[in-house]
Structures are given as structure tokens and as C-alpha cells.
Design a protein around this motif. Structure first.
Motif, mmCIF file in Angstrom:
data_model
loop_
_atom_site.group_PDB
_atom_site.id
_atom_site.type_symbol
_atom_site.label_atom_id
_atom_site.label_comp_id
_atom_site.label_asym_id
_atom_site.label_seq_id
_atom_site.Cartn_x
_atom_site.Cartn_y
_atom_site.Cartn_z
ATOM 1 N N THR A 43 -13.739 -0.202 2.288
ATOM 2 C CA THR A 43 -12.625 -1.006 2.771
ATOM 3 C C THR A 43 -11.530 -0.169 3.412
ATOM 4 O O THR A 43 -11.327 0.978 3.036
ATOM 5 C CB THR A 43 -12.005 -1.848 1.627
ATOM 6 N N GLY A 44 -10.868 -0.750 4.352
ATOM 7 C CA GLY A 44 -9.708 -0.129 4.971
ATOM 8 C C GLY A 44 -8.421 -0.584 4.307
ATOM 9 O O GLY A 44 -7.342 -0.114 4.629
ATOM 10 N N PHE A 45 -8.510 -1.522 3.377
ATOM 11 C CA PHE A 45 -7.346 -2.073 2.686
ATOM 12 C C PHE A 45 -7.507 -1.871 1.188
ATOM 13 O O PHE A 45 -7.628 -2.820 0.429
ATOM 14 C CB PHE A 45 -7.178 -3.565 3.020
ATOM 15 N N ALA A 46 -7.534 -0.639 0.768
ATOM 16 C CA ALA A 46 -7.801 -0.297 -0.621
ATOM 17 C C ALA A 46 -6.605 -0.563 -1.524
ATOM 18 O O ALA A 46 -5.465 -0.398 -1.115
ATOM 19 C CB ALA A 46 -8.184 1.171 -0.712
ATOM 20 N N SER A 47 -6.921 -0.975 -2.722
ATOM 21 C CA SER A 47 -5.908 -1.096 -3.763
ATOM 22 C C SER A 47 -6.613 -0.947 -5.103
ATOM 23 O O SER A 47 -7.821 -1.187 -5.218
ATOM 24 C CB SER A 47 -5.183 -2.438 -3.691
ATOM 25 N N ILE A 48 -5.867 -0.572 -6.089
ATOM 26 C CA ILE A 48 -6.439 -0.427 -7.418
ATOM 27 C C ILE A 48 -6.950 -1.774 -7.910
ATOM 28 O O ILE A 48 -8.030 -1.869 -8.493
ATOM 29 C CB ILE A 48 -5.400 0.174 -8.386
ATOM 30 N N ALA A 49 -6.201 -2.823 -7.647
ATOM 31 C CA ALA A 49 -6.593 -4.161 -8.107
ATOM 32 C C ALA A 49 -7.940 -4.581 -7.529
ATOM 33 O O ALA A 49 -8.800 -5.084 -8.257
ATOM 34 C CB ALA A 49 -5.518 -5.170 -7.739
#
Length: 173
Positions: free
Chosen positions: A79-85
Motif C-alpha cells: 500500500t501507498g497509504f500505510a498506517s499501523i491500524a
């Protein structure tokens, strides 16, 4: 390695496919969820690279059906929109690993092979303070099931400030 690449960006998909094929992999491609499930049944890949955002669909929604269809296949969410969640959610839904774009071919191959990816350190990737803040906000938001008001209170931040921060694209590392 027999790979199914599920990616809606045709330019990125073609580039990655060429690089994987030149590395000795067999690669098939799907651009959306229905195509992906058909390809998965037909090809029976040993490895899957799954994009998180497939046009108007979420790659997360594909994890459970892919895992049910191919329980032994290694699935890597890219992904290009990474987040921990979303990383936590992806793993809970059946992904074996989670990579942020841009990722080097070496890192993608190592992750597909299940090798520990300490490559991020050797490649010099260090998160900026803005990125750390973004990751933290995403984690707290995930724990609060997307409740903006509750998240803002926990972060000791005005709700409108939090909404503005969430409207921005994630900052790069």
C-alpha cells in the motif's frame, strides 16, 4: 515462485511484473476483486501481492476470500497509504505481511519469501516526526473504531484539528 499480482494501477503493475518475471517468477495479474478471485481459482498462486486500494474497492475485503480459497498461499498487502491500524487489520484478516510503497524489488521478494525485512534499516528508511504522528493517529483511531471525537479527546486535540490532519494524505517516511 508463482505470483498473482492484484493491482489496479496498470503502469505500476506492468513495471513490477516485468521485474518479477526477469527475476524468474511466473506472474499473473488482476486489476479488481472479481478478476482476482477468478485468477486465484484458475492459477492457484503460491504467493499473492495485493494492493490495498483497488480503484473503488478495498484490498482488505479480498483477504478473507483469498485466504479461504488458498490457505497455504503467502499474501503480502502492498500500500501507498500505510498506517499501523490498517497493518493490524490486514494481518487479522489473513495477510502474511504488509509493505509500504515504494518498496524495492529485493524487499518485495524477501517479504514474499517470508524473510525478516530488516532491509528497511539497511535501505536507510527512517520515519519523520510527521509520519510518526500520522501512524500514532491511525493507531488510536483504529482502537476507537473510527470515532473521531473519542480519538481527539484521547490525543488531547481539537476534533476539527484531527479532521484536518486526517484529510491530508499520509506524509512520506
Amino acid at each position: 515462485m508463482n505470483i498473482l499480482l492484484i493491482e489496479d494501477d496498470s503502469v505500476f503493475a506492468q513495471t513490477l511484473m516485468r521485474r518479477l518475471i526477469s527475476g524468474g517468477c511466473t506472474v499473473s495479474h488482476a486489476a479488481n476483486s472479481s478478476e482476482a478471485l477468478l485468477q486465484a481459482r484458475a492459477v492457484r498462486p503460491t504467493h499473492i501481492i495485493l494492493d490495498m486500494n483497488l480503484d473503488s474497492e478495498s484490498g482488505l475485503a479480498l483477504l478473507a476470500p483469498l485466504r479461504a480459497l488458498l490457505p497455504a498461499t503467502r499474501i503480502v498487502l502492498l500500500t501507498g497509504f500505510a498506517s499501523i491500524a490498517t497493518a493490524v487489520q490486514a494481518i487479522k484478516l489473513g495477510a502474511d505481511d504488509y509493505l509500504c510503497k515504494p518498496a524495492s524489488l529485493a524487499m518485495i521478494l524477501a517479504t514474499l519469501n517470508g524473510q525478516a525485512s530488516d532491509d528497511s534499516v539497511s535501505e536507510g528508511i527512517v520515519m519523520s516526526p510527521d509520519r510518526v504522528e500520522w501512524e500514532h493517529i491511525q493507531a488510536v483511531l483504529g482502537r476507537n473504531d473510527g470515532n473521531i471525537s473519542k480519538t481527539a479527546r484521547q490525543l488531547n486535540m481539537h476534533r476539527r484539528t484531527l479532521q484536518r490532519k486526517l484529510q491530508k494524505k499520509p506524509v512520506s517516511s
